[in-house]
Motif scaffolding. Structure first.
Motif, PDB file in Angstrom:
ATOM      1  N   HIS A 113       0.852  -1.193   0.000  1.00  0.00           N
ATOM      2  CA  HIS A 113       0.000   0.000   0.000  1.00  0.00           C
ATOM      3  C   HIS A 113       0.891   1.248   0.000  1.00  0.00           C
ATOM      4  O   HIS A 113       2.007   1.231   0.536  1.00  0.00           O
ATOM      5  N   SER A 114       0.409   2.319  -0.592  1.00  0.00           N
ATOM      6  CA  SER A 114       1.213   3.537  -0.731  1.00  0.00           C
ATOM      7  C   SER A 114       1.649   4.126   0.609  1.00  0.00           C
ATOM      8  O   SER A 114       2.644   4.851   0.684  1.00  0.00           O
ATOM      9  N   SER A 115       0.927   3.823   1.684  1.00  0.00           N
ATOM     10  CA  SER A 115       1.276   4.353   3.000  1.00  0.00           C
ATOM     11  C   SER A 115       2.307   3.493   3.738  1.00  0.00           C
ATOM     12  O   SER A 115       2.748   3.866   4.834  1.00  0.00           O
ATOM     13  N   LEU A 116       2.700   2.388   3.150  1.00  0.00           N
ATOM     14  CA  LEU A 116       3.623   1.473   3.827  1.00  0.00           C
ATOM     15  C   LEU A 116       4.966   2.148   4.068  1.00  0.00           C
ATOM     16  O   LEU A 116       5.550   2.745   3.156  1.00  0.00           O
ATOM     17  N   ASP A 117       5.470   2.060   5.321  1.00  0.00           N
ATOM     18  CA  ASP A 117       6.740   2.698   5.638  1.00  0.00           C
ATOM     19  C   ASP A 117       7.924   1.744   5.576  1.00  0.00           C
ATOM     20  O   ASP A 117       9.047   2.115   5.915  1.00  0.00           O
ATOM     21  N   GLN A 119      10.587  -0.136   3.321  1.00  0.00           N
ATOM     22  CA  GLN A 119      11.149   0.098   1.995  1.00  0.00           C
ATOM     23  C   GLN A 119      11.746  -1.153   1.361  1.00  0.00           C
ATOM     24  O   GLN A 119      11.824  -1.234   0.132  1.00  0.00           O
ATOM     25  N   TRP A 137       3.801  -5.741  10.364  1.00  0.00           N
ATOM     26  CA  TRP A 137       4.899  -5.019   9.726  1.00  0.00           C
ATOM     27  C   TRP A 137       5.981  -4.604  10.720  1.00  0.00           C
ATOM     28  O   TRP A 137       7.119  -4.349  10.320  1.00  0.00           O
ATOM     29  N   GLN A 145       1.244  -2.838  12.414  1.00  0.00           N
ATOM     30  CA  GLN A 145       0.095  -2.917  11.525  1.00  0.00           C
ATOM     31  C   GLN A 145       0.007  -4.346  10.978  1.00  0.00           C
ATOM     32  O   GLN A 145       1.012  -4.937  10.585  1.00  0.00           O
ATOM     33  N   PRO A 193      -4.745  -0.664   3.208  1.00  0.00           N
ATOM     34  CA  PRO A 193      -3.557  -0.345   4.019  1.00  0.00           C
ATOM     35  C   PRO A 193      -3.032  -1.594   4.714  1.00  0.00           C
ATOM     36  O   PRO A 193      -3.798  -2.403   5.236  1.00  0.00           O
ATOM     37  N   ASP A 206       2.053   4.482  -9.736  1.00  0.00           N
ATOM     38  CA  ASP A 206       2.204   5.216  -8.480  1.00  0.00           C
ATOM     39  C   ASP A 206       1.076   4.982  -7.480  1.00  0.00           C
ATOM     40  O   ASP A 206       1.050   5.598  -6.411  1.00  0.00           O
ATOM     41  N   ARG A 207       0.151   4.080  -7.797  1.00  0.00           N
ATOM     42  CA  ARG A 207      -0.886   3.752  -6.817  1.00  0.00           C
ATOM     43  C   ARG A 207      -0.368   2.841  -5.722  1.00  0.00           C
ATOM     44  O   ARG A 207      -0.973   2.725  -4.654  1.00  0.00           O
ATOM     45  N   HIS A 209       3.282   0.904  -3.728  1.00  0.00           N
ATOM     46  CA  HIS A 209       4.664   1.114  -3.304  1.00  0.00           C
ATOM     47  C   HIS A 209       5.471  -0.142  -3.648  1.00  0.00           C
ATOM     48  O   HIS A 209       5.157  -1.234  -3.166  1.00  0.00           O
TER      49      HIS A 209
END
Length: 279
Positions: A113-117, A119, A137, A145, A193, A206-207, A209
């Motif tokens: 998900h784009s909010s994933l921190d 990398q 995570w 999460q 998420p 870009d939707r 990650h």
């Protein structure tokens, strides 16, 4: 014959020929008959097949294409019953007896998900997530999460390649949610998420990650140089070797013009290859 009389005779003959020519209907330029070719695609390769056939039709206007898409198993079934002579796939079993020719190299991208921190993941961490051994995570350096595991359905070529490259003989967790196409996988991960999934790198946008695996990102350059660990060969598959119009088409796909289009999505056959800067 006297010279002046000979000149008059030549002029008269010329006038006669011109007069006859003016009455003749010009021959029309023959046009090649329209030919329909069937070329199917797994969902991972559909964008490529669409672009290849569009470009080929521009220089071969008499060729019309019938394109359909589905999972690897669905395309294989169509092939075996004779509905299509060839299809494109990023998967081919090692024990396959089908005719196949390589067209390029794909990368199986791991997406979140784009909010994933988070990398990056190691192969060991990725495997543990898909086995259901890592469920949060925070175990891999992210926020606390729940991990929502997304997988492709049975019969998917991308799933088969993911399992070959990541899982080996291990099973994917029974808690995994299924996506029935590459587009569905992108849309599902983009909407959930905490989710993780995988797609052919041709579908990255870009939707979602894209995670690095073993510190290597799923880029065309990294797949071309064999640095990215999750690589799969792109094939065109058939029951027998191509002939006539199909032979011309597949030869064009492997030639520079076809490879230039393919390199928008995949690593081409020729290494190194000048990768276009725009799709």
């Amino acid at each position: 014959m006297h010279p002046s009389k000979r000149t008059l005779a030549i002029v008269a003959l010329t006038t006669t020929l011109m007069s006859c020519s003016a009455q003749m209907t010009p021959a029309s330029t023959p046009t090649a008959p329209t030919m329909a070719l069937r070329l199917y695609a797994t969902t991972a390769t559909l964008p490529l097949v669409t672009d290849l056939t569009t470009a080929y039709s521009e220089t071969h206007p008499n060729i019309l294409f019938d394109i359909r898409s589905g999972s690897y198993q669905t395309m294989l079934d169509h092939l075996l019953i004779g509905e299509t002579p060839f299809f494109l796939s990023n998967h081919l079993p090692a024990d396959s007896t089908l005719w196949a020719a390589p067209l390029g190299q794909d990368g199986i991208a791991i997406i979140g998900h784009s909010s994933l921190d988070v990398q990056e993941l190691t192969l060991e961490q990725l495997r543990a997530i898909y086995q259901g051994h890592i469920t949060n995570w925070d175990s891999v350096g992210g926020a606390s999460q729940e991990i929502i595991v997304m997988s492709r359905e049975d019969g998917s070529g991308t799933r088969a390649e993911f399992e070959r490259l990541v899982m080996g003989q291990r099973s994917t967790t029974a808690n995994a949610r299924l996506a029935t196409s590459s587009i569905s996988m992108i849309e599902s991960v983009a909407a959930l998420p905490g989710s993780i999934g995988y797609v052919s790198m041709s579908y990255l946008d870009d939707r979602v990650h894209a995670l690095t695996i073993e510190d290597v990102a799923p880029t065309l350059a990294n797949v071309s140089t064999n640095r990215y660990p999750l690589r799969a060969t792109l094939y065109i598959v058939g029951l027998t070797a191509p002939e006539n119009a199909y032979l011309d088409l597949i030869g064009w796909m492997q030639a520079p013009k076809g490879q230039a289009i393919l390199s928008r999505y995949y690593a081409p056959l020729d290494i190194p290859f000048v990768i276009p800067t725009a799709p």
